[in-house]
Design a protein around this motif. Sequence first.
Motif, PDB file in Angstrom:
ATOM      1  N   UNK A   1      33.032  35.729  46.640  1.00 22.85           N
ATOM      2  CA  UNK A   1      32.432  36.835  45.893  1.00 22.85           C
ATOM      3  C   UNK A   1      33.336  37.366  44.805  1.00 22.85           C
ATOM      4  N   UNK A   2      34.593  37.597  45.143  1.00 23.87           N
ATOM      5  CA  UNK A   2      35.526  38.131  44.152  1.00 23.87           C
ATOM      6  C   UNK A   2      35.804  37.105  43.054  1.00 23.87           C
ATOM      7  N   UNK A   3      35.971  35.845  43.438  1.00 24.98           N
ATOM      8  CA  UNK A   3      36.235  34.792  42.450  1.00 24.98           C
ATOM      9  C   UNK A   3      35.077  34.695  41.461  1.00 24.98           C
ATOM     10  N   UNK A   4      33.860  34.651  41.951  1.00 27.47           N
ATOM     11  CA  UNK A   4      32.720  34.477  41.054  1.00 27.47           C
ATOM     12  C   UNK A   4      32.420  35.730  40.250  1.00 27.47           C
ATOM     13  N   UNK A   5      32.680  36.906  40.810  1.00 27.06           N
ATOM     14  CA  UNK A   5      32.499  38.137  40.044  1.00 27.06           C
ATOM     15  C   UNK A   5      33.492  38.192  38.885  1.00 27.06           C
ATOM     16  N   UNK A   6      34.742  37.891  39.169  1.00 29.61           N
ATOM     17  CA  UNK A   6      35.762  37.895  38.112  1.00 29.61           C
ATOM     18  C   UNK A   6      35.503  36.772  37.116  1.00 29.61           C
ATOM     19  N   UNK A   7      35.085  35.623  37.622  1.00 24.45           N
ATOM     20  CA  UNK A   7      34.842  34.482  36.745  1.00 24.45           C
ATOM     21  C   UNK A   7      33.764  34.793  35.707  1.00 24.45           C
TER      22      UNK A   7
END
Length: 107
Positions: A57-63
């Motif tokens: 979740x955090x990776x894709x939100x930041x991405x």
Amino acid sequence: MIKAILIFILAGLCEIGGGYLIWLWLKEDKPIVYGMAGGIVLILYGVVATLQPAGFGRVYAAYGGIFIGLSVLWAWWIDGFKPDRYDLLGALLALIGAGIIFFAPRH
């Protein structure tokens, strides 16, 4: 931090590059090999993104913010699109948001 940024950039180049190849195939009447290569590059994007140490979740939100910034640069350098100040401001805000999401200290 540098490793994470490099992984984000590599993932972005894979996603944008793969999508661009498919775009060229379908919208610009390039040979099907462009579309096939684009599909392979998009698969690589999915693999590269898993190299990040944080959760999905955090990776894709930041991405998402990284993708916006890279998309503006890609369009500018590769496609001849000239971003205006609002394109640049929006990309900058997205990158700031991505940095907060991914790099903010957490307890």
